[in-house]
Structure formats: structure tokens, C-alpha cells
Design a protein around this motif. Structure first.
Motif, PDB file in Angstrom:
ATOM      1  N   ARG A 129      38.994  40.262  25.118  1.00 34.20           N
ATOM      2  CA  ARG A 129      39.335  39.319  26.256  1.00 34.20           C
ATOM      3  C   ARG A 129      39.266  40.138  27.620  1.00 34.20           C
ATOM      4  O   ARG A 129      38.506  39.626  28.497  1.00 34.20           O
ATOM      5  CB  ARG A 129      40.662  38.488  26.182  1.00 34.20           C
ATOM      6  CG  ARG A 129      40.508  37.484  25.291  1.00 34.20           C
ATOM      7  CD  ARG A 129      41.886  36.522  25.331  1.00 34.20           C
ATOM      8  NE  ARG A 129      43.100  37.312  25.152  1.00 34.20           N
ATOM      9  CZ  ARG A 129      43.684  37.432  23.896  1.00 34.20           C
ATOM     10  NH1 ARG A 129      43.234  36.924  22.920  1.00 34.20           N
ATOM     11  NH2 ARG A 129      44.599  38.043  23.879  1.00 34.20           N
ATOM     12  N   SER A 130      39.850  41.171  27.765  1.00 34.62           N
ATOM     13  CA  SER A 130      39.918  42.106  28.893  1.00 34.62           C
ATOM     14  C   SER A 130      38.518  42.878  29.065  1.00 34.62           C
ATOM     15  O   SER A 130      38.282  42.991  30.205  1.00 34.62           O
ATOM     16  CB  SER A 130      41.048  43.150  28.870  1.00 34.62           C
ATOM     17  OG  SER A 130      40.734  44.050  27.853  1.00 34.62           O
ATOM     18  N   GLN A 131      37.811  42.986  28.018  1.00 29.93           N
ATOM     19  CA  GLN A 131      36.283  43.574  28.080  1.00 29.93           C
ATOM     20  C   GLN A 131      35.663  42.462  28.839  1.00 29.93           C
ATOM     21  O   GLN A 131      34.675  42.976  29.641  1.00 29.93           O
ATOM     22  CB  GLN A 131      35.955  43.744  26.744  1.00 29.93           C
ATOM     23  CG  GLN A 131      34.576  44.701  26.814  1.00 29.93           C
ATOM     24  CD  GLN A 131      33.940  45.048  25.328  1.00 29.93           C
ATOM     25  OE1 GLN A 131      34.600  44.149  24.434  1.00 29.93           O
ATOM     26  NE2 GLN A 131      33.573  46.010  25.284  1.00 29.93           N
ATOM     27  N   GLN A 132      35.566  41.555  28.795  1.00 33.25           N
ATOM     28  CA  GLN A 132      34.725  40.533  29.430  1.00 33.25           C
ATOM     29  C   GLN A 132      35.325  40.374  31.003  1.00 33.25           C
ATOM     30  O   GLN A 132      34.303  39.774  31.746  1.00 33.25           O
ATOM     31  CB  GLN A 132      34.854  38.974  28.720  1.00 33.25           C
ATOM     32  CG  GLN A 132      34.336  38.933  27.187  1.00 33.25           C
ATOM     33  CD  GLN A 132      34.602  37.686  26.485  1.00 33.25           C
ATOM     34  OE1 GLN A 132      35.428  36.774  27.066  1.00 33.25           O
ATOM     35  NE2 GLN A 132      34.194  37.595  25.262  1.00 33.25           N
ATOM     36  N   LEU A 133      36.385  40.628  31.239  1.00 28.37           N
ATOM     37  CA  LEU A 133      36.818  40.263  32.652  1.00 28.37           C
ATOM     38  C   LEU A 133      37.108  41.564  33.440  1.00 28.37           C
ATOM     39  O   LEU A 133      37.351  41.656  34.529  1.00 28.37           O
ATOM     40  CB  LEU A 133      38.317  39.469  32.536  1.00 28.37           C
ATOM     41  CG  LEU A 133      38.206  38.158  31.852  1.00 28.37           C
ATOM     42  CD1 LEU A 133      39.843  37.724  31.732  1.00 28.37           C
ATOM     43  CD2 LEU A 133      37.405  37.256  32.497  1.00 28.37           C
ATOM     44  N   GLN A 134      36.701  42.743  32.707  1.00 31.10           N
ATOM     45  CA  GLN A 134      37.223  44.027  33.291  1.00 31.10           C
ATOM     46  C   GLN A 134      36.409  44.172  34.762  1.00 31.10           C
ATOM     47  O   GLN A 134      36.902  44.989  35.680  1.00 31.10           O
ATOM     48  CB  GLN A 134      36.692  45.322  32.759  1.00 31.10           C
ATOM     49  CG  GLN A 134      35.235  45.266  32.124  1.00 31.10           C
ATOM     50  CD  GLN A 134      34.880  46.508  31.435  1.00 31.10           C
ATOM     51  OE1 GLN A 134      35.217  47.648  31.740  1.00 31.10           O
ATOM     52  NE2 GLN A 134      34.005  46.127  30.529  1.00 31.10           N
TER      53      GLN A 134
END
Length: 493
Positions: A214-219
Motif C-alpha cells: 500500500r505504501s509503495q503505491q503512495l510513496q
């Protein structure tokens, strides 16, 4: 020139200073020097206590940590740095670091606590556990933890000193939702067996992998999301590395090697965890020496920080080629072969890097449980290396005999001996200041009149030098700006 300057001073200035000095009695000078000696002595005692407890000078630490940024120190968060410069600075900061986290550190609940159960003593020092707490806060927390209740609870948990309080906080976080860092804490500190530890780490992997994706998509949506992704990356790498170590401890060594290789391929830039040292130990257990040599060829580089694992593993591979047939008597008669010379040079290189290791490998010193943090080239690194690698040296026939013969005849140069910790400058300075002021206090008490005259004269000289310092500075600047010939003509006028 000075006479002309003095003539322009206020006529009442010098008599006022003289009158002030004449009113001072010898008792004042005795009290002044005695108080100065007492204060400097207290500073010396505090500096010595702080150095013995924390290994550094308090004044120096305050100067570096607080005064240097105020006086124009370099801000590490300065933007617009190229990738090459950032990599160079990171490499330099890593290579200068002395205290490292032990890549093969044991599990607190399943391994370290066994020592406590048997002896009733703590296996880790407070300093070591404090460093681990700092690591946990660095790797497992970020500035946006307050946005999620579980992360906020775990942020407080990592700061707790009481183990039971940390474990209770982890359970509290898990009551809200599955939290990867909560599972990590329970796996490290509450689980009493390696199998229970592995089970908790698998649950942590499931939760951590979801947060990472999830955080990889929003980094790229802002600094806050980038910090979250960095934290989730550290958590995921830590979990996979500890799962690989669980497999190694449970005898599934080939599975552990595969997990470590996959982890190093997936995150090649995260060298701070030193996963290659875990991989080297597992490959040695499999006696897969060709793969060990391949790993060494990649990491035994002059630009990378060395370690006892790298240096002594390279020496073990060189010794393996000749150790089974090596004999000191035969070598003295016929001379050393090329392979024997290479093995001896590799052992010399390893001993020069850390001279403490041979005593533990040769069982001349007793082994203890390795700490969670090691000092490069120090005794703690030697303990950590020998604790896990002594069995690999014993497995190679004649390797310890070659080490004993070579180590006994190793000729050290100055760099080979691990340097002793020197006293900080401020301890020596405060010691000299305390001695000097104490001597002044004694002389003032014995010869009050004479020391009073000396103090008045010294004070008057310092007063004049302080008064004339700005004028002297201006005169030097004028001399540097004006031509020498013009200045000569003006002085003649």
C-alpha cells in the motif's frame, strides 16, 4: 602610535580601574582562586564519570551535537544533492561508524532469556539494549505514526524500558488490528522457542507485506508517504531476514540460503542489515565453499567496510587448501609454497583487522553469549564471530593448527594492535585547569600580598589588551589595505 591612541582615552578610565583594584583585599583573591579550583575540580569529576559510563566526553558531545549546528554545521537534510554525492556521503558515514548491530544477534525471548532462567542474570548490558531501542525507533517508526492508533501504540512501546510494558503494548496494538511491528516485538521478546518465534514472524510478514504494497503505491504523493514507505521497507526486510535466521536455526539451511539470496536481490541497496554475513555463515554450514568465495568476491572490496566475518572467512578458504598437509617443521625445511604463502598472508590480514579473534577460535579464552551490538575490530566482534564460526574452523582439518602457527608468528605493525581508548581532550584540559587553579589558590593563601600585586598587574594588562583589541584589529585591516609606502609617509607626518 600607541601613545597617541592612549592620549585620546578618557582620563578617568585608568584611575577608576586602579581604584577598583586597590579596594580588593587578599581574601578576595584567595576566595576567587579557591572557587575556581573547586568548580574546575567538579567539572573534572563529572567529565571522568561521564567518560567511564558512556565512553565519550560530555563537553565534546554537547559541542558536536548542539553547538556545531548553531555555528554553521552542515545540514544533512539539504536538498538538491545528486545521487552520486548522496551515495558517497552515505558510504563515508557508514565506513566511519564504529558500533554496528550484530547481524547474527540472538532472539531475546527464545535464546538470551535462557541464560536468565538458568543463572538469574541479564545477558545484555543496559548500553547494548539502549542501542537496540534506538535501532527499533529508527527502523520501525516514522513521523506519521500518530495517524494510526496501532502505530502510535507501538511508537510508545519501542521507547519503553520495561520488557513487560513493551509486550503488553504489543498485545494492545494487536487487539485493534494486525500490526507487523507488534508481531515483531512479540517474536523477539515473548516467544520462548524458535518455532513460536517463526510462527509470529510469519504473521508479521503477512501484515507487513500488505502495508508495504500500500505504501509503495503512495510513496510519491509527498514526504509523509515516502517516510511511511521507508519505514514499511525496513520492517519487511527485517522480518524476512529474521525468518531466514529461524530457518537456519531449525536446520532448514538450504531454505535459509534461498530466502537470504532472494532478499538481497529484492533489496540490493539495504546493506545496513549486513545480510551477506548471514548468508556466509549458512553457506559455510552447507560446506558450499564455491558460493562462499563468490560472496566474498562481491563484498570483500576495498571501498566497503570490512568485518571479522569477511576477513576470517577469506582466511579460512585460503587455509582450507593447505591446512590438512601443513607442518611447521616441513615448511621450515623446504620453504613455503605459493598456496601456503597465500594462506598465511590471508591469516595475517585477518589478524591485523581484529587481533582478538584467534584467542577465541583457539579456545584460549572462554566464549560468552554475543551482544546485540559489536565494536568493529574489538573484543565484542571477536566474540560474535567465534560464537557462530568456531564450528566451521573445526570442520576444516588443520585450519586451527595453521591459525595457531601463523598467529603466534604474526609480526604486528602499529595499526595491527587495536588502539586503546584515549582520554578526551576536555578531561586533560579540566585536569590541567584544576591543578593550575589549585596551585594559584595555595600560593595566594601563602603569599597574599605578593599574589595581590601580581593579580592587579595581570588584571591591568589584560584590561588594556582587551580595550585595545578592537583598535588593533582596525589598524591591521588598514595596514593590509593601504600601500606600505603611503602608510610610511602618514606615520612620518
Amino acid at each position: 602610535m600607541w601613545a597617541m591612541v592612549v592620549s585620546y582615552l578618557s582620563p578617568s578610565c585608568v584611575p577608576a580601574v586602579s581604584m577598583f583594584l586597590n579596594t580588593l583585599t587578599p581574601k578576595f583573591y584567595v576566595a576567587l582562586t579557591g572557587t575556581s579550583s573547586l568548580i574546575s575540580g567538579l567539572i573534572l569529576i563529572f567529565e571522568w564519570w561521564y567518560f567511564r559510563k558512556y565512553g565519550t566526553s560530555f563537553i565534546e558531545q554537547v559541542s558536536v551535537s548542539h553547538l556545531r549546528p548553531l555555528l554553521g554545521g552542515v545540514d544533512s537534510s539539504t536538498p538538491n544533492t545528486s545521487n552520486g554525492e548522496a551515495n558517497d556521503s552515505n558510504r563515508q558515514s557508514v565506513s566511519e561508524c564504529k558500533v554496528w548491530r550484530n547481524p547474527l544477534n540472538l532472539f531475546r525471548g527464545a535464546e538470551y532469556n535462557r541464560y536468565t532462567w538458568v543463572t538469574g542474570r541479564e545477558p545484555l548490558t543496559y548500553y547494548d539494549m539502549n542501542l537496540s531501542a534506538q535501532d527499533h525507533q529508527t527502523f520501525f517508526t516514522c513521523d506519521s505514526d500518530h495517524l494510526r492508533p496501532t502505530d502510535a501504540i507501538m511508537q510508545k512501546a519501542w521507547r519503553e524500558r520495561n520488557p513487560q510494558a513493551r509486550i503488553s503494548a504489543a498485545h494492545e496494538a494487536l487487539e485493534l488490528e494486525d500490526c507487523a511491528t507488534a508481531f515483531i516485538l512479540l517474536a523477539e521478546e515473548e516467544a520462548t522457542t524458535i518455532m513460536k518465534t517463526e510462527r509470529l514472524f510469519k504473521q508479521a510478514l503477512k501484515a507487513g507485506d500488505g502495508c508495504y504494497r500500500r505504501s509503495q503505491q503512495l510513496q510519491h504523493h509527498g514526504a509523509q508517504y515516502e517516510a511511511q514507505h521507508r519505514r514499511d521497507t525496513n520492517v519487511l526486510v527485517y522480518i524476512k531476514r529474521r525468518l531466514a535466521m529461524c530457518s537456519r536455526k531449525l536446520g532448514r539451511t538450504r531454505e535459509a540460503v534461498k530466502m537470504m539470496r532472494d532478499l538481497m536481490k529484492e533489496f540490493p541497496l539495504l546493506s545496513m542489515f549486513n545480510i551477506h554475513e548471514n548468508l556466509l555463515e549458512s553457506l559455510l554450514e552447507l560446506q558450499n565453499y564455491a558460493d562462499v568465495q563468490a560472496v566474498l568476491a562481491k563484498y570483500d572490496d576495498i571501498s566497503l567496510p570490512k568485518s571479522a566475518t569477511i576477513c576470517y572467512t577469506a582466511a579460512l578458504l585460503k587455509a582450507r587448501a593447505v591446512s590438512d598437509k601443513f607442518s611447521p617443521e616441513a615448511a621450515s625445511r623446504r620453504g613455503l609454497s605459493t598456496a601456503e604463502m597465500n594462506a598465511i598472508e590471508a591469516i595475517h590480514r585477518a589478524v591485523e583487522f581484529n587481533p582478538h579473534v584467534p584467542k577465541y577460535l583457539l579456545e584460549m579464552k572462554s566464549l560468552i553469549l554475543p551482544p546485540e551490538h559489536i565494536l568493529k575490530r574489538g573484543d565484542s566482534e571477536a566474540i560474535a564471530y567465534a560464537f557462530f564460526h568456531l564450528q566451521h574452523w573445526k570442520r576444516v582439518e588443520g585450519a586451527l593448527n595453521l591459525l595457531h602457527c601463523t598467529w603466534g608468528g604474526t609480526v604486528f605493525h602499529e595499526v595491527s594492535v587495536y588502539p586503546k581508548k584515549e582520554l578526551p581532550f576536555f578531561i586533560l584540559f579540566t585536569a590541567g585547569l584544576c591543578s593550575f587553579t589549585a596551585m594559584l589558590a595555595l600560593l595566594t593563601h601563602q603569599f597574599p600580598e605578593l599574589m595581590g600585586v601580581f593579580a592587579k598587574a595581570l588584571f591591568f594588562i589584560n584590561f588594556l589588551s582587551t580595550l585595545f583589541a578592537p583598535l588593533n584589529f582596525i589598524m591591521e585591516k588598514v595596514e593590509s589595505i593601504l600601500p606600505s609606502s603611503l602608510w610610511h609617509q602618514l606615520t612620518r607626518i
